[in-house]
Design a protein around this motif. Structure first.
Motif, mmCIF file in Angstrom:
data_model
loop_
_atom_site.group_PDB
_atom_site.id
_atom_site.type_symbol
_atom_site.label_atom_id
_atom_site.label_comp_id
_atom_site.label_asym_id
_atom_site.label_seq_id
_atom_site.Cartn_x
_atom_site.Cartn_y
_atom_site.Cartn_z
ATOM 1 N N SER A 21 13.824 -11.649 -57.223
ATOM 2 C CA SER A 21 13.230 -10.741 -56.181
ATOM 3 C C SER A 21 11.858 -9.792 -56.406
ATOM 4 O O SER A 21 11.244 -9.451 -55.995
ATOM 5 C CB SER A 21 14.138 -10.279 -55.510
ATOM 6 O OG SER A 21 14.140 -9.776 -57.016
ATOM 7 N N TRP A 194 21.447 -2.699 -40.781
ATOM 8 C CA TRP A 194 20.764 -3.037 -42.045
ATOM 9 C C TRP A 194 21.149 -1.874 -42.511
ATOM 10 O O TRP A 194 20.977 -0.734 -42.027
ATOM 11 C CB TRP A 194 19.221 -2.800 -41.788
ATOM 12 C CG TRP A 194 18.796 -4.843 -41.059
ATOM 13 C CD1 TRP A 194 19.262 -5.618 -41.866
ATOM 14 C CD2 TRP A 194 19.354 -5.146 -40.008
ATOM 15 N NE1 TRP A 194 18.182 -6.880 -40.953
ATOM 16 C CE2 TRP A 194 18.952 -6.756 -39.645
ATOM 17 C CE3 TRP A 194 19.823 -4.028 -38.721
ATOM 18 C CZ2 TRP A 194 18.460 -6.866 -38.360
ATOM 19 C CZ3 TRP A 194 19.820 -4.836 -36.888
ATOM 20 C CH2 TRP A 194 18.847 -6.647 -37.127
ATOM 21 N N ILE A 221 23.616 -6.025 -43.484
ATOM 22 C CA ILE A 221 23.051 -6.902 -44.176
ATOM 23 C C ILE A 221 22.168 -6.525 -44.959
ATOM 24 O O ILE A 221 21.675 -4.978 -44.672
ATOM 25 C CB ILE A 221 21.649 -7.579 -43.052
ATOM 26 C CG1 ILE A 221 22.701 -8.448 -42.366
ATOM 27 C CG2 ILE A 221 20.274 -8.216 -44.073
ATOM 28 C CD1 ILE A 221 21.403 -9.059 -40.809
ATOM 29 N N GLU A 223 19.683 -6.905 -48.432
ATOM 30 C CA GLU A 223 18.487 -7.988 -48.112
ATOM 31 C C GLU A 223 18.054 -7.654 -50.236
ATOM 32 O O GLU A 223 18.460 -8.123 -50.616
ATOM 33 C CB GLU A 223 17.437 -8.304 -47.992
ATOM 34 C CG GLU A 223 17.185 -9.781 -48.217
ATOM 35 C CD GLU A 223 16.049 -10.412 -47.448
ATOM 36 O OE1 GLU A 223 15.176 -9.726 -46.783
ATOM 37 O OE2 GLU A 223 14.902 -10.812 -48.714
ATOM 38 N N GLN A 438 26.192 -7.817 -53.154
ATOM 39 C CA GLN A 438 24.289 -7.195 -52.881
ATOM 40 C C GLN A 438 23.826 -7.182 -53.866
ATOM 41 O O GLN A 438 24.750 -7.251 -55.051
ATOM 42 C CB GLN A 438 24.590 -6.207 -52.027
ATOM 43 C CG GLN A 438 25.795 -5.036 -52.702
ATOM 44 C CD GLN A 438 27.327 -5.432 -51.836
ATOM 45 O OE1 GLN A 438 27.404 -6.231 -51.118
ATOM 46 N NE2 GLN A 438 28.008 -5.601 -53.379
ATOM 47 N N THR A 466 21.960 -17.245 -51.336
ATOM 48 C CA THR A 466 22.406 -15.732 -50.334
ATOM 49 C C THR A 466 22.638 -14.870 -50.192
ATOM 50 O O THR A 466 23.990 -14.872 -50.443
ATOM 51 C CB THR A 466 22.103 -16.348 -48.648
ATOM 52 O OG1 THR A 466 21.190 -17.390 -48.489
ATOM 53 C CG2 THR A 466 22.632 -15.361 -48.079
ATOM 54 N N ASP A 469 25.045 -10.172 -47.129
ATOM 55 C CA ASP A 469 25.098 -10.501 -45.985
ATOM 56 C C ASP A 469 26.143 -10.519 -45.549
ATOM 57 O O ASP A 469 26.708 -11.620 -46.411
ATOM 58 C CB ASP A 469 24.221 -11.656 -45.140
ATOM 59 C CG ASP A 469 24.039 -11.870 -43.856
ATOM 60 O OD1 ASP A 469 24.316 -11.275 -43.161
ATOM 61 O OD2 ASP A 469 22.960 -13.144 -43.497
#
Ligand SMILES: Cc1cc2nc3c(=O)[nH]c(=O)nc-3n(C[C@@H](O)[C@@H](O)[C@H](O)COP(=O)(O)OP(=O)(O)OC[C@H]3O[C@@H](n4cnc5c(N)ncnc54)[C@H](O)[C@@H]3O)c2cc1C
Ligand code: SF4
Lengths: 706, 326
Positions: A21, A194, A221, A223, A438, A466, A469
């Motif tokens: 990322s 979120w 979530i 991210e 996470q 993933t 989430d």
């Protein structure tokens, strides 16, 4: 028996691999909770008390409710409740814009009957202090006493003794992304949040409980996450209230804490004051240790610290109490209790060594039971050039004086059960890995990709990972205690291995070979006994059609291990005229078992060192006794390290074994002690209170002169 | 922040007309906004009208010639820091400008705003603390936390003046052009700043209907050396714990004249006549420079937490003096 294999067999594991990322983060493309904007979204704000201690006499929401654009106002405290610290939540609003929300909270009228407050430990411990907790006698908890061996007997054997008081003030987490959430109800029974959190499943379960919903009807979530350091586990008051605001209004609501609230209510590292008397024998054995200490975790307790730390002491007595003050509560902060304990212990070790006329490193070698650290001492000393240090502290000439110091730390980080993961091979050759952990900035997303890619002979960028989430329903624990990688890696590894096994079973007949002879590498499946038999990865997976392979993983004890040791060496330069301490170099030698990704492991060490440097030289929460308010609840007067403060950091990943261990927390532990000892070595005067700011250096030097 | 109306300035006449009669706080000027916005956001100031000065034409110019320097009030701190003539001949000013805040703030913060910026005192910046400066009864710094407060010229308000540019400009003998409803006036920058004994509520003599338009600096003397030394806790951004702006006219190691102005230690930029006297006409050596430092702080009256500033200031002055000899 499962294993990570030998280093020589690893193509990816243990190598330096850029974070997946990384590009998104530096280009601003990565979406943090702060960046989430939903159609029709409202903005939430919380009114907080500016009074540290009060009875709530009245709350009037009517004016706020009448403000155009305000969609909901909820009261958080009830008349008759007590306010117990600045920042405590009084009411919350949701409005069409953030500006309206901000105006609205100022229209809420609160009638508070002020009570006498105590916000400093000195005030709380004074004879006539007002009592601020109903469940304690006075403002101090019952002492927690630990005794081992024979203390007086120990002191009788001591050739030298040191008696000193060490202090570390409260530090706040300073998460660059403040706490907060965006909450949206799909219908009355389904909530999506979120969250800027270290635990999506923890937040999910908490909110499901709060709203009486089946857990799988709440989806959380995360991210990307902008820093938590232990302060971001549950949804907090702000998380529960934003969900409530969203439910009342039937619209998504975003509520992020202000920087000020972040300092006041989102947790902090408790303070530590310890008065120690300790003795060592003539041949350098730490023999007796007597410590009386206290600390504050705010209105709650939890002000623990490690004392003694790391080194063996056969005869000891320790006594500690928590002091309650009218200030927001502590929360776990990167290696709770360790850095402050290490600072005191490593300072004490140096003071004893000096009295013995011994090199502080020698003295540690004698008293340190950790074989790993013994080896790290040698390596670190070489890297920093320990022989260059002043043999007589303060001996350097000139205005700017250099010195070196050493500090130590230890941690667990072995991970544990509780993670579920799934690895899927699709017919187009793509591979997905899903789990409910996470990525809080430590790079677990990349670590997962590395493990899976290693297994399939693919590149980390080929793996679609993933995390963050709760939707897929594959739980994992909160990212705390440096447990994430060690908890997740074994499950991912076994899931990938199981999926590979399934694929081999399908392909083996075509290759006319036993399943056990199949291998994969370089995007090709081949037979190890007959290398002419091959099939391209995509051709193999293409045969899966709709019937993709999807396998869960299993916890495997053998793939992880707890317990790490670390040691750090600091070289500093002190400007004796203006009191400035500049850290020249830190050598951080950190054991971490098998480093899945050496690059992000080094990053983690760098980050820990920088945080430790902040604690050593800059950070301190300042409370005003008279007003009961925090004076530096901002980033101007609460100073964190910036680019100018960051020294050369030599992060050495010290390989010990090939089982996964977490090291999120430990690299911040030895830094303050190493820096404090280096300052002493430079100027020959000891500063026993953190942070070591110019005022303290100048005052100490003036006292030495006098 | 509270709601306000926003007016783009078109001329100085328009600005002074809008300002007149409103007193402090109703109508306010905004230049870069790096100081003012924080006050608005914290509700320390709640003006009804903001006048944006950035639309005034030509007020950001920097002119350097034989008659000295003219710097428009809208010149940014970054413009000053990187101006070649300023770097070469007015080093103290370039260094002071370079020490301000961060690149982002220097790029938008202006000279006028820098000179007129308000105190950083943490009690002052807290909406809920009604201290003496804001018309309350006590200065909270006296019994409270005072690490960053004044050691000189305090009573009854112990703020320190936060500007880095002001001490440098005063050391260079700068003057200030101000425009009010009655027209234009020029005064020495040193006299522009006031001590709390004269007015605890403001830091300078500017009237609510006046605007700072330009700073003028006389030509640098030949053989002059100048330095800005700023002590801080952190590299950037950080305000001065103490700073010294010093301009020396040197003849070899002999100091023919000295201008020494301190920042971060008093409610106004603080000219140290004592340090100047101790240096002027002397061969500067270790003893003389130390004496200059000691003389400068002999009347210092520290509060509970800031006695370290006495030593710090003393050492900065002697360091600056020694730098002039090399
Ligand atoms: C994080 C941070 C760090 C900082 N560090 C430093 C530092 O190290 N050193 C330093 O010196 N400063 C520092 N500052 C202050 C910084 O705001 C000033 O340096 C800047 O120059 C102010 O200019 P401005 O144009 O933004 O002022 P503005 O915010 O626009 O105005 C400030 C004040 O001056 C008034 N004003 C503006 N222009 C005029 C004028 N022409 N005539 C009359 N009144 C006027 C305004 O009404 C307002 O009250 C810092 C600020 C921040 C936020
Ligand atoms: S120093 Fe000035 S601004 Fe600060 S509390 Fe005292 S009076 Fe108020």
């Amino acid at each position: 028996m499962a294993s990570w294999g030998e280093a020589s067999e690893s193509r990816l594991i243990g190598k330096r691999i850029p974070r997946l990322s990384g590009r998104d983060k530096v280009t601003g493309k990565a979406k943090y909770t702060f960046d989430i904007n939903r159609p029709g979204m409202l903005y939430g704000r919380i009114l907080r008390s500016e009074i540290a201690h009060a009875n709530v006499v009245g709350v009037d929401l009517s004016e706020a409710e009448a403000l155009p654009g305000v969609k909901a106002v909820i009261q958080i405290v009830e008349v008759g409740n007590k306010i117990r610290y600045q920042g405590q939540e009084i009411a919350a609003v949701a409005a069409e814009t953030d500006d309206i929300a901000k105006d609205a909270i100022r229209l809420i009228h609160v009638d508070l009957e002020e009570l006498p407050h105590v916000v400093t430990e000195a005030d709380a411990m004074a004879e006539d202090a007002p009592q601020i907790r109903d469940d304690w006698a006075g403002n101090q908890s019952n002492p927690n006493v630990r005794e081992e061996g024979d203390l007086e007997g120990g002191f009788a054997q001591a050739a030298v003794e040191v008696e000193a008081t060490y202090h570390a003030p409260v530090q706040t987490h300073v998460c660059l992304e403040t706490h907060g959430n965006v909450a949206e109800w799909e219908d009355e029974q389904n909530l999506t949040v979120w969250a800027s959190t270290q635990g999506v499943f923890g937040v999910r379960n908490d909110l499901a409980g709060s709203f009486n919903l089946p857990a799988n009807q709440v989806r959380v979530i995360t991210e990307h996450m902008g820093g938590g350091f232990g302060s971001k586990f549950g949804p907090g008051v702000e998380g529960r209230r934003v969900a409530e605001l969203a439910r009342i209004t039937g619209r998504p609501v975003k509520l992020m804490l202000t920087r000020k609230a972040e300092h006041l209510v989102a947790g902090n590292r408790p303070s530590m004051t310890q008065h120690v008397r300790a003795g060592a024998t003539g041949d350098g054995r730490l023999i007796a240790y007597d410590m009386k200490g206290h600390g504050t975790g705010g209105i709650s307790s939890g002000a623990g610290f490690q004392a003694p730390y790391v080194y063996d002491v056969p005869n000891l007595r320790t006594e500690r109490v928590n002091v309650a003050v009218n200030v927001g509560n502590q929360r776990a902060m990167r290696a709770p209790g360790h850095p402050q304990g290490a600072f005191a212990m490593d300072s004490l070790m140096d003071e004893l060594a000096e009295k013995l006329g011994m090199n502080p490193l020698e003295f540690r070698r004698i008293n340190d039971p950790s074989e790993v650290r013994q080896a790290q001492y040698t390596l670190g000393a070489q890297e920093i050039g320990w022989h260059r240090r002043n043999s007589v502290p303060g001996a350097g000439t000139g205005v700017k004086k250099r010195g070196m110091g050493v500090g130590s730390g230890q941690w667990g980080g072995g991970g544990g059960r509780g993670t579920q993961a799934r690895v899927t091979i699709n017919s187009d050759g793509t591979v997905e890995a899903v789990t409910g952990t996470q990525d809080i900035g430590t790079g677990i997303r990349t670590a997962i990709a590395i493990i899976v890619a290693e297994e399939f002979g693919l590149a980390p960028t080929d793996i679609m990972v993933t995390v963050g989430d709760s939707g897929p329903g594959l739980p994992s624990g909160g990212s705390g205690g440096s447990q994430t990688t060690a908890s997740v890696a074994p499950v991912i590894k076994t899931a990938a291995a199981a999926a590979k096994q399934k694929l081999f079973e399908r392909i083996a007949p075509q290759l006319n070979a036993p399943v056990g002879d199949l291998r994969v590498g370089n995007r090709t499946i081949y037979v190890v006994s007959d290398r002419t038999k091959t099939i391209k990865w995509e051709l193999a997976t293409g045969q899966l059609g709709m019937d993709s392979i999807s396998e869960g993983g299993e916890w495997d004890e053998e793939l992880r291990q707890g317990g790490v040791a670390g040691t750090q060496f600091a070289e500093v330069e002190v400007d004796t005229e203006i009191g400035e301490v500049r850290v020249i170099k830190i050598v951080a030698v950190q054991d971490c078992g098998l480093a899945i990704n050496r690059l992000t492991t080094e990053s983690q060490i760098n980050g820990g060192v920088i945080m430790g440097l902040g604690q050593a030289l800059l950070e301190e929460r300042l409370m005003d006794a008279l007003t009961g308010r925090m004076l530096n609840a901002n980033l101007e007067d609460y100073k964190v390290p910036g680019t100018f403060e960051i020294p050369e950091i030599k992060s050495i990943v010290f390989d010990t074994h090939r089982k996964v261990t977490g090291i999120g927390e430990p690299p911040c532990i030895p830094t303050p002690g190493a820096i404090a000892n280096a300052v002493y070595n430079a100027i020959g005067v000891r500063v026993r209170e953190l942070p070591i700011t110019p005022d303290k250096i100048l005052t100490a030097l003036a006292e030495k002169k006098a | 922040m509270e709601k306000f109306s926003y007016v783009n300035a078109t001329s100085l006449e328009q600005v002074t007309a809008l300002l007149s009669d409103s007193g402090w706080g109703e109508v306010m000027l905004i230049a870069g906004g790096t100081d003012l916005l924080a006050e608005l956001k914290e509700y320390v100031e709640t003006p009804k009208t903001l006048i944006n000065l950035k639309t005034l034409p030509g007020m950001d110019a920097i002119e350097a010639d034989a008659s000295g320097l003219k710097i428009g009030a809208l010149a940014t701190v970054a413009d000053i820091a990187r101006h070649p003539t300023i770097q070469q001949h007015y080093t103290v000013l370039a260094q002071a400008a370079g020490s301000v805040a961060t690149p982002q703030i220097r790029n938008v913060g202006t000279l006028g705003g820098n000179l007129c910026q308000r105190p950083r005192c943490w009690y002052y910046r807290d909406e809920n603390t009604h201290c003496l400066k804001k018309g309350g009864d006590i200065c909270y710094a006296v019994d409270g936390l005072s690490k960053y407060h004044a050691i000189l010229g305090g009573d009854p308000v112990y703020i320190v003046h936060p500007s880095d540019l002001a001490p440098a400009l005063i050391a260079l003998g700068a003057s200030l052009k101000i425009v009010g409803p009655e027209g234009e006036k020029t005064m020495s920058l040193e006299e522009f700043f006031t001590l709390p004994a004269a007015n605890p509520f403001r830091e300078n003599v500017l009237e609510p209907n006046e605007i700072v338009v330009e700073v003028q600096v006389p030509p640098a003397k030949p053989n002059s050396k100048s330095f800005y030394l700023k002590a801080r806790e952190k590299g950037a951004p950080d305000f001065a714990l103490a700073s010294v702006a010093a301009v020396f006219e040197m003849d070899g190691k002999t100091c023919k004249s000295a201008s020494v102005v301190l920042g971060g230690v008093a409610p106004a930029p603080w000219r140290s006549k004592e340090a100047e006297a101790a240096l002027t006409g002397k061969m500067v050596d270790d003893t003389v420079s130390k004496q200059a430092g000691a003389d400068a702080v002999k009347d210092a009256q520290p509060l509970n937490d800031n006695a370290y500033k006495v030593t710090l200031t003393q050492n900065l002055i002697s360091r600056a003096a020694m730098m002039a000899t090399s």
